[in-house]
Design a protein around this motif. Structure first.
Motif, PDB file in Angstrom:
ATOM      1  N   ALA A 146      46.954  38.959  41.491  1.00  0.00           N
ATOM      2  CA  ALA A 146      47.757  39.464  40.173  1.00  0.00           C
ATOM      3  C   ALA A 146      48.462  39.598  40.203  1.00  0.00           C
ATOM      4  O   ALA A 146      49.923  40.089  39.202  1.00  0.00           O
ATOM      5  N   ASP A 147      48.809  41.044  40.472  1.00  0.00           N
ATOM      6  CA  ASP A 147      50.074  41.568  40.915  1.00  0.00           C
ATOM      7  C   ASP A 147      51.240  40.951  40.703  1.00  0.00           C
ATOM      8  O   ASP A 147      52.629  40.682  40.402  1.00  0.00           O
ATOM      9  N   LEU A 187      41.661  37.698  33.995  1.00  0.00           N
ATOM     10  CA  LEU A 187      42.321  38.329  34.738  1.00  0.00           C
ATOM     11  C   LEU A 187      44.041  38.475  34.636  1.00  0.00           C
ATOM     12  O   LEU A 187      45.043  39.720  34.847  1.00  0.00           O
ATOM     13  N   TRP A 200      37.626  36.920  45.299  1.00  0.00           N
ATOM     14  CA  TRP A 200      37.626  35.284  44.265  1.00  0.00           C
ATOM     15  C   TRP A 200      36.632  34.494  43.657  1.00  0.00           C
ATOM     16  O   TRP A 200      36.452  34.153  43.111  1.00  0.00           O
ATOM     17  N   LEU A 230      35.107  34.798  40.037  1.00  0.00           N
ATOM     18  CA  LEU A 230      35.873  35.673  38.848  1.00  0.00           C
ATOM     19  C   LEU A 230      36.626  35.161  38.250  1.00  0.00           C
ATOM     20  O   LEU A 230      37.107  33.966  38.409  1.00  0.00           O
ATOM     21  N   THR A 236      43.585  39.355  48.393  1.00  0.00           N
ATOM     22  CA  THR A 236      42.638  40.421  47.061  1.00  0.00           C
ATOM     23  C   THR A 236      42.912  39.270  45.500  1.00  0.00           C
ATOM     24  O   THR A 236      44.195  39.466  45.624  1.00  0.00           O
ATOM     25  N   PRO A 237      42.146  39.366  44.397  1.00  0.00           N
ATOM     26  CA  PRO A 237      42.201  39.600  43.016  1.00  0.00           C
ATOM     27  C   PRO A 237      43.931  40.354  42.666  1.00  0.00           C
ATOM     28  O   PRO A 237      44.738  39.842  41.731  1.00  0.00           O
ATOM     29  N   GLU A 238      43.208  41.504  42.944  1.00  0.00           N
ATOM     30  CA  GLU A 238      43.875  42.571  42.221  1.00  0.00           C
ATOM     31  C   GLU A 238      45.458  41.954  42.902  1.00  0.00           C
ATOM     32  O   GLU A 238      46.405  42.988  42.271  1.00  0.00           O
ATOM     33  N   GLY A 239      45.679  42.447  44.305  1.00  0.00           N
ATOM     34  CA  GLY A 239      46.855  42.101  44.888  1.00  0.00           C
ATOM     35  C   GLY A 239      47.903  40.682  44.355  1.00  0.00           C
ATOM     36  O   GLY A 239      49.262  41.151  43.765  1.00  0.00           O
ATOM     37  N   ARG A 265      46.847  40.890  32.913  1.00  0.00           N
ATOM     38  CA  ARG A 265      48.167  41.380  34.148  1.00  0.00           C
ATOM     39  C   ARG A 265      48.938  40.780  33.476  1.00  0.00           C
ATOM     40  O   ARG A 265      50.625  41.496  33.363  1.00  0.00           O
TER      41      ARG A 265
END
Ligand code: BGC
Length: 249
Positions: free
Chosen positions: A44-45, A91, A83, A86, A39-42, A95
């Motif tokens: 990006a982390d 993003l 994605w 996005l 996922t984008p969040e995962g 981050r």
């Protein structure tokens, strides 16, 4: 000069500061496993974790395995559909505490690096880099200039999306012999050659390390066919080169 490059791949997210004069990593790269789903969040982390492994506070170039236009990721064939459309640049920059971020297609990044520091150095005319991996990525150059986001891995071949038949994932999943797989790759290259008449094909992706197993089987193609030279680090180096160009530092 150094710029940070990050390569987002199907199995790992890896990065390091790149020495742009040498076209090589300035430090040993840091790698974390790609989360599933990606996922984008995962992701990006993970990118933030890779960059924070170094004391870095400059521009960052990031590759993505899909179409990217002006920082927006447009497709997601082999990653999470979150994605699609996005604003990945915003993003990732958010981050990374506001560092300037440049995002580009993974094969385009590898191609840019190979044209400057690897197998395509000094080559004019039409050159096509194809990365054979989870998918098939493409980077098309004429006289050294990139035509971005070409997506030749999704050409239709005998009624199928080409990458579902000629990628190394297809080889593994169907447990194909080198001969059987090479037959498919040859058919695919012949199709691309019919459309673009390149002087040179550069074959990238992890399988380029085993070039002797399948390049000799690719007969009947007019263009020269050579393995990529930068191999694992082409994406990281190309991402850093793109970030330098975008931020003009
Ligand atoms: C994507 C391309 C990418 C390639 C290699 C394909 O499925 O559509 O954008 O370059 O895989 O990762």
């Amino acid at each position: 000069m150094q710029i940070f490059g990050v390569d987002i791949g199907g199995s790992g997210i890896k990065g390091a500061p790149v020495d742009l004069e040498r076209g090589d990593l300035a430090h040993e790269r840091h790698k974390v496993l790609t989360p599933h789903p990606a996922t984008p969040e995962g992701v990006a982390d993970c990118v933030a974790e890779v960059v924070s492994a170094f004391d870095w506070s400059g521009p960052v170039g990031v590759t993505f395995p899909g179409v990217v236009t002006d920082g927006i990721t447009r497709t997601a064939a082999n990653v999470d559909k979150g994605w699609v459309d996005l604003d990945a640049r915003t993003l990732l920059s958010g981050r990374l505490g506001g560092l300037p971020v440049t995002v580009l297609n993974d094969a385009d990044a590898a191609g840019v690096a190979e044209m400057t520091f690897g197998a395509g150095r000094g080559r004019t005319g039409t050159v096509i880099l194809l990365t054979l991996g989870t998918g098939i990525g493409s980077a098309v150059f004429t006289d050294g200039r990139l035509l971005a986001n070409t997506e030749l891995g999704h050409l239709e071949l005998r009624g199928h999306d080409a990458e579902t038949k000629a990628s190394t994932r297809a080889k593994e999943e169907e447990d194909l012999s080198w001969e059987h797989w090479a037959k498919r790759v040859r058919r695919y290259l012949a199709h691309v050659e019919m459309l673009f008449s390149p002087e040179l094909f550069i074959i990238g992706g992890g399988v380029s390390r085993k070039a002797e197993k399948f390049l000799p089987l690719l007969d009947g193609i007019r263009a020269d066919i050579v393995p990529a030279q930068l191999q694992n680090n082409a994406g990281i180096v190309g991402a850093a080169m793109a970030a330098r160009r975008a931020t003009q530092v």
